[in-house]
Design a protein around this motif. Structure first.
Motif, PDB file in Angstrom:
ATOM      1  N   UNK A   1       0.826  -1.220   0.000  1.00 54.34           N
ATOM      2  CA  UNK A   1       0.000   0.000   0.000  1.00 54.34           C
ATOM      3  C   UNK A   1       0.855   1.262   0.000  1.00 54.34           C
ATOM      4  N   UNK A   2       2.138   1.143  -0.383  1.00 56.00           N
ATOM      5  CA  UNK A   2       3.013   2.303  -0.529  1.00 56.00           C
ATOM      6  C   UNK A   2       3.645   2.266  -1.915  1.00 56.00           C
ATOM      7  N   UNK A   3       4.186   3.408  -2.336  1.00 55.25           N
ATOM      8  CA  UNK A   3       4.759   3.515  -3.677  1.00 55.25           C
ATOM      9  C   UNK A   3       6.202   3.023  -3.701  1.00 55.25           C
ATOM     10  N   UNK A   4       6.377   1.704  -3.624  1.00 52.41           N
ATOM     11  CA  UNK A   4       7.698   1.124  -3.722  1.00 52.41           C
ATOM     12  C   UNK A   4       8.537   1.375  -2.485  1.00 52.41           C
ATOM     13  N   UNK A   5       9.842   1.346  -2.684  1.00 50.86           N
ATOM     14  CA  UNK A   5      10.785   1.592  -1.590  1.00 50.86           C
ATOM     15  C   UNK A   5      11.022   3.088  -1.504  1.00 50.86           C
TER      16      UNK A   5
END
Length: 360
Positions: free
Chosen positions: A195-199
């Motif tokens: 649920x986050x934009x990658x690292x």
């Protein structure tokens, strides 16, 4: 051919539709976690199962049941969830703690397989453990046979079969199952949907408007995980690296948005990440970077020097101010800072002002 792993937030009643939208004819294996938290004060399924094992409290089991009933009802999934839950409860406390804690992934996989019209492949049949660790060759062989000729399969992450019964990876181990499936099927890509934009360069929960690292190497990802980043389980890197399978870490809410590609290619960013982890009662802040010694020394002395008067940048320094101890350790590829209090938000802002963080 693509293998996709979905974290617990994607396997919730309102979010399961996002999972379905991502699956394409190119996907071969889908690995799912237990139903995740639906709101901030919610309790994860695996934590509920752990509590249930020790307490036998029917109210706790009911909380688990409610999660899976809502999952099927909200998404109109035609599976006999009562039968599934009855069978799971009968086994929950019979075969040990690890068995009980794995039931969330098992239930998720059976329900998602029905939802996608896919084959269900039991993780016990394809993930093999020895007495202490994963049996890699046996797992690869079992997976290759199980997924052969199957158009689309769904498998629960986090667990498999050990010498003495069902065994689990450490928490977050569904990432490892996904990587193993990608390796066994020789997938061209391993997608890890969160649920986050990658690292991100820093924890998006702690730092507002944080940037995403668009690409990094397997070794850089491993170093970042050791530093405290929780986006990808550290043991998930080796199977993909061994077969040169790129790992895409993206946001299932917006699949076309910013994401991170982990491969053999090293990042071109000067600064990759700032992470924090509690170690022996202190906060360990790690800066992962591609700067030379003079550049990283200037960054650390500039930030910590003006705030804490810490610095001998040519080795290890320990200084005391207001009864607090700070140390700074340098190596070729990273600088590790250990402090007694969190500094990540201020440090991120400082690095951004120094134009060391790329902004999309």
């Amino acid at each position: 051919m693509i293998t996709a792993k979905f974290g617990g937030t994607a396997v919730t009643p309102r979010n399961l539709v996002y999972l379905k939208k991502i699956i394409s004819p190119f996907h071969k294996v889908v690995v799912v976690s237990a139903v995740g938290k639906e709101f901030s004060s919610d309790v994860k399924t695996t934590d509920l199962l752990e509590k249930y094992f020790f307490s036998g409290d029917d109210n706790i089991w009911k909380a688990v049941e409610d999660k899976y009933r809502r999952l099927t009802e909200v998404n109109g999934i035609g599976i006999d969830v009562d039968e599934l839950l009855f069978g799971a409860k009968a086994r929950a406390r019979r075969y040990g703690l690890q068995y009980c804690m794995s039931l969330g992934e098992e239930l998720s996989a059976k329900i998602v397989a029905e939802y996608l019209g896919a084959a269900y492949v039991e993780a016990d049949e394809v993930v093999r453990f020895g007495v202490r660790s994963l049996l890699f060759k046996e797992t690869m062989s079992a997976m290759s046979n199980a997924y052969k000729g199957v158009k689309l399969a769904v498998t629960g992450g986090y667990y498999g079969m050990g010498k003495y019964g069902r065994q689990t990876f450490s928490r977050g181990g569904s990432d490892v199952t996904g990587a193993l499936c990608a390796a066994a099927t020789m997938s061209s890509l391993y997608e890890n949907w969160t649920d986050v934009y990658g690292v991100c360069v820093a924890d998006p929960v702690k730092v507002y408007g944080v940037s995403t690292i668009r690409s990094m190497s397997y070794s850089e990802m491993r170093a970042l995980s050791r530093g405290g980043a929780e986006v990808l389980h550290p043991s998930a890197i080796s199977p993909a690296e061994r077969f040169s399978i790129p790992i895409k870490i993206g946001n299932f809410y917006n699949p076309q948005g910013a994401s991170t590609l982990v491969s053999q290619c090293y990042s071109q960013n000067k600064l990759l990440s700032v992470t924090e982890k509690r170690v022996d009662g202190k906060i360990k802040t790690t800066i992962l970077h591609n700067m030379n010694f003079a550049e990283i020394s200037a960054v650390v002395s500039g930030f910590f020097g003006e705030r804490y008067s810490v610095l001998n940048c040519f080795g290890v320094s320990i200084n005391t101010e207001k009864n607090k101890t700070y140390s700074c350790v340098f190596s070729k590829n990273k600088a590790v800072l250990v402090t007694e209090s969190t500094v990540i938000e201020d440090l991120y802002k400082y690095l951004r002002r120094a134009e060391l963080i790329k902004v999309d």
